[in-house]
Scaffold this motif. Sequence first.
Motif, PDB file in Angstrom:
ATOM      1  N   GLU A  78       0.861  -1.194   0.000  1.00 31.71           N
ATOM      2  CA  GLU A  78       0.000   0.000   0.000  1.00 31.71           C
ATOM      3  C   GLU A  78       0.891   1.236   0.000  1.00 31.71           C
ATOM      4  O   GLU A  78       1.778   1.365   0.844  1.00 31.71           O
ATOM      5  CB  GLU A  78      -0.893   0.005   1.250  1.00 31.71           C
ATOM      6  N   PHE A  79       0.653   2.124  -0.959  1.00 32.64           N
ATOM      7  CA  PHE A  79       1.499   3.305  -1.080  1.00 32.64           C
ATOM      8  C   PHE A  79       0.697   4.437  -1.686  1.00 32.64           C
ATOM      9  O   PHE A  79      -0.319   4.232  -2.347  1.00 32.64           O
ATOM     10  CB  PHE A  79       2.734   3.004  -1.936  1.00 32.64           C
ATOM     11  N   ASP A  80       1.177   5.667  -1.471  1.00 35.20           N
ATOM     12  CA  ASP A  80       0.520   6.824  -2.062  1.00 35.20           C
ATOM     13  C   ASP A  80       1.358   7.339  -3.228  1.00 35.20           C
ATOM     14  O   ASP A  80       2.398   6.760  -3.580  1.00 35.20           O
ATOM     15  CB  ASP A  80       0.270   7.920  -1.017  1.00 35.20           C
ATOM     16  N   ALA A  85       6.430   8.084  -6.466  1.00 36.33           N
ATOM     17  CA  ALA A  85       7.450   8.962  -7.051  1.00 36.33           C
ATOM     18  C   ALA A  85       8.827   8.633  -6.487  1.00 36.33           C
ATOM     19  O   ALA A  85       9.822   8.576  -7.225  1.00 36.33           O
ATOM     20  CB  ALA A  85       7.101  10.419  -6.795  1.00 36.33           C
ATOM     21  N   TYR A  86       8.916   8.411  -5.167  1.00 36.86           N
ATOM     22  CA  TYR A  86      10.194   8.024  -4.566  1.00 36.86           C
ATOM     23  C   TYR A  86      10.717   6.742  -5.205  1.00 36.86           C
ATOM     24  O   TYR A  86      11.893   6.641  -5.565  1.00 36.86           O
ATOM     25  CB  TYR A  86      10.049   7.785  -3.064  1.00 36.86           C
ATOM     26  N   ALA A  87       9.830   5.758  -5.331  1.00 37.50           N
ATOM     27  CA  ALA A  87      10.238   4.459  -5.856  1.00 37.50           C
ATOM     28  C   ALA A  87      10.729   4.555  -7.295  1.00 37.50           C
ATOM     29  O   ALA A  87      11.655   3.849  -7.693  1.00 37.50           O
ATOM     30  CB  ALA A  87       9.081   3.471  -5.762  1.00 37.50           C
ATOM     31  N   LEU A  88      10.101   5.421  -8.071  1.00 34.01           N
ATOM     32  CA  LEU A  88      10.481   5.575  -9.475  1.00 34.01           C
ATOM     33  C   LEU A  88      11.634   6.551  -9.660  1.00 34.01           C
ATOM     34  O   LEU A  88      12.001   6.883 -10.790  1.00 34.01           O
ATOM     35  CB  LEU A  88       9.271   6.035 -10.295  1.00 34.01           C
ATOM     36  N   GLY A  89      12.203   6.997  -8.543  1.00 33.93           N
ATOM     37  CA  GLY A  89      13.323   7.941  -8.625  1.00 33.93           C
ATOM     38  C   GLY A  89      12.937   9.215  -9.323  1.00 33.93           C
ATOM     39  O   GLY A  89      13.709   9.779 -10.095  1.00 33.93           O
ATOM     40  N   GLY A  90      11.693   9.670  -9.067  1.00 36.89           N
ATOM     41  CA  GLY A  90      11.173  10.801  -9.831  1.00 36.89           C
ATOM     42  C   GLY A  90      10.660  11.939  -8.992  1.00 36.89           C
ATOM     43  O   GLY A  90      10.793  11.968  -7.769  1.00 36.89           O
ATOM     44  N   THR A  91      10.038  12.888  -9.695  1.00 35.08           N
ATOM     45  CA  THR A  91       9.507  14.097  -9.093  1.00 35.08           C
ATOM     46  C   THR A  91       8.007  14.165  -9.319  1.00 35.08           C
ATOM     47  O   THR A  91       7.533  14.034 -10.442  1.00 35.08           O
ATOM     48  CB  THR A  91      10.164  15.352  -9.718  1.00 35.08           C
ATOM     49  N   GLY A 174      -2.211  14.648 -11.476  1.00 37.80           N
ATOM     50  CA  GLY A 174      -0.845  14.537 -10.986  1.00 37.80           C
ATOM     51  C   GLY A 174       0.074  14.077 -12.095  1.00 37.80           C
ATOM     52  O   GLY A 174      -0.359  13.537 -13.116  1.00 37.80           O
ATOM     53  N   ASN A 175       1.367  14.302 -11.886  1.00 45.54           N
ATOM     54  CA  ASN A 175       2.347  13.925 -12.899  1.00 45.54           C
ATOM     55  C   ASN A 175       3.653  13.542 -12.206  1.00 45.54           C
ATOM     56  O   ASN A 175       4.121  14.241 -11.309  1.00 45.54           O
ATOM     57  CB  ASN A 175       2.598  15.085 -13.860  1.00 45.54           C
TER      58      ASN A 175
END
Length: 256
Positions: A78-80, A85-91, A174-175
């Motif tokens: 379960e994640f938000d 975004a953290y997991a995908l190394g993104g912003t 969101g993006n």
Amino acid sequence: MILVSQGPIYMGDYNATLGQAASGYLVNMTKIGCANSKLSVTLSRSTKDIKESCSGNKLTIAQIETEKSAEAALDMVEFDKKMLAYALGGTLSAITGSSVTAEVFPTVAVGDTVSLKYTDVSSLVITDSTGTPVTLTLGTNYTLDSAEHGLVSFVSLGALIQPFKAAYTYAAQGNIVGFNKAAVEKGIVYQGTNSQDGKKYKVIIPRISFGMDGEFNWLSTEETTISLKGQMLYVDKYANDTVYGPFMRVSGGLVT
């Protein structure tokens, strides 16, 4: 003891200026989802053997520790959107709903599908590039396969002049710009309860350089798991603190 435990996990940002020593210098702490399958710590060390020179057999007389490190790993079902975004190394960013007046399509043929720039679209109008633009007919020239996904397919082109252009409105959305960060530094507070004896304890790791570990499965028949792993980083403010130590603290009933 036998340890079989569960409990909520909180994430925060290490801030030596705005944080407080008593709370691990963590600020902006928020609780992550409750469907977590792993929070682990892996310790490792490197050594160098010193050989003696008296026996003629070059036996080990001493061992020097040359390096030691610790990693933390977290698996979440379960994640938000922030954790994604953290997991995908993104912003992660928010896009305000607005409108597009002339989004140019690539050259298409019958049967081709085009993905619009935005999702959750409405009031779509597609025109060609004739001097006086001709408006394409929904259901005759193209289909809107999914307004939520922003997908358009072409079924008949006739004498229409390309490139086609789209005008539409889109909702706020969101993006995530993926893989534009090497790692995300976060601190963790874990409030564990040992189900074997009911003892409660707390684990604080102020600094972890997290990055995605393994795959993120977008197409699955089972729940997708986010796996994060990262090096535990040295906290110089705790270098001489006998309560916290510079890497990790475990306190409470588990060690009482």
